[in-house]
Motif scaffolding. Structure first.
Motif, PDB file in Angstrom:
ATOM      1  N   UNK A  92      50.163 -48.696 -15.274  1.00 53.67           N
ATOM      2  CA  UNK A  92      50.441 -49.490 -15.712  1.00 53.67           C
ATOM      3  C   UNK A  92      50.025 -50.697 -16.906  1.00 53.67           C
ATOM      4  N   UNK A  93      48.933 -50.223 -17.340  1.00 57.38           N
ATOM      5  CA  UNK A  93      48.632 -50.886 -19.230  1.00 57.38           C
ATOM      6  C   UNK A  93      49.381 -50.756 -19.915  1.00 57.38           C
TER       7      UNK A  93
ATOM      8  N   UNK B  67      53.888 -52.815 -22.597  1.00 56.46           N
ATOM      9  CA  UNK B  67      55.120 -52.725 -23.406  1.00 56.46           C
ATOM     10  C   UNK B  67      56.391 -53.977 -22.947  1.00 56.46           C
ATOM     11  N   UNK B  68      55.913 -54.327 -22.237  1.00 62.02           N
ATOM     12  CA  UNK B  68      56.492 -55.497 -21.716  1.00 62.02           C
ATOM     13  C   UNK B  68      56.658 -57.093 -22.579  1.00 62.02           C
TER      14      UNK B  68
ATOM     15  N   UNK C  31      55.512 -57.054 -25.736  1.00 57.60           N
ATOM     16  CA  UNK C  31      56.035 -56.463 -27.031  1.00 57.60           C
ATOM     17  C   UNK C  31      57.677 -57.026 -26.922  1.00 57.60           C
ATOM     18  N   UNK C  32      58.418 -56.202 -25.813  1.00 66.29           N
ATOM     19  CA  UNK C  32      59.366 -56.306 -26.009  1.00 66.29           C
ATOM     20  C   UNK C  32      60.135 -57.744 -25.283  1.00 66.29           C
ATOM     21  N   UNK C  33      59.429 -58.490 -24.693  1.00 64.30           N
ATOM     22  CA  UNK C  33      59.277 -60.309 -24.315  1.00 64.30           C
ATOM     23  C   UNK C  33      59.153 -60.627 -25.876  1.00 64.30           C
ATOM     24  N   UNK C  34      58.041 -60.819 -26.405  1.00 59.46           N
ATOM     25  CA  UNK C  34      57.678 -60.621 -28.084  1.00 59.46           C
ATOM     26  C   UNK C  34      58.985 -60.913 -29.030  1.00 59.46           C
TER      27      UNK C  34
END
Length: 65
Positions: free
Chosen positions: A19-20, A25-26, A28-31
């Protein structure tokens, strides 16, 4: 009581690590997605203008400087 999985599986240390990882990862992807949407910033645009020409070198003599 979990919705899809029992509480004993959801409290497992491996699931917490997964979960961490998914959370990081989420983020980083949004950034990266937001950085791709924003216009590019060039450092030369914000530096002093002493390197710029005082006169235009265009074929058109009335062109802006």
């Amino acid at each position: 009581m979990g919705v899809l999985l029992p509480d004993s599986i959801l409290r497992n240390e491996l699931i917490a690590v997964l979960a961490a990882f998914v959370a990081i990862n989420t983020i980083v992807y949004v950034t990266l997605a937001v950085a791709k949407i924003l216009p590019k910033l060039y450092l030369r645009d914000h530096l002093s203008a002493r390197n710029r020409r005082s006169e235009t070198r265009s074929i058109d003599p009335d062109a802006p400087v």
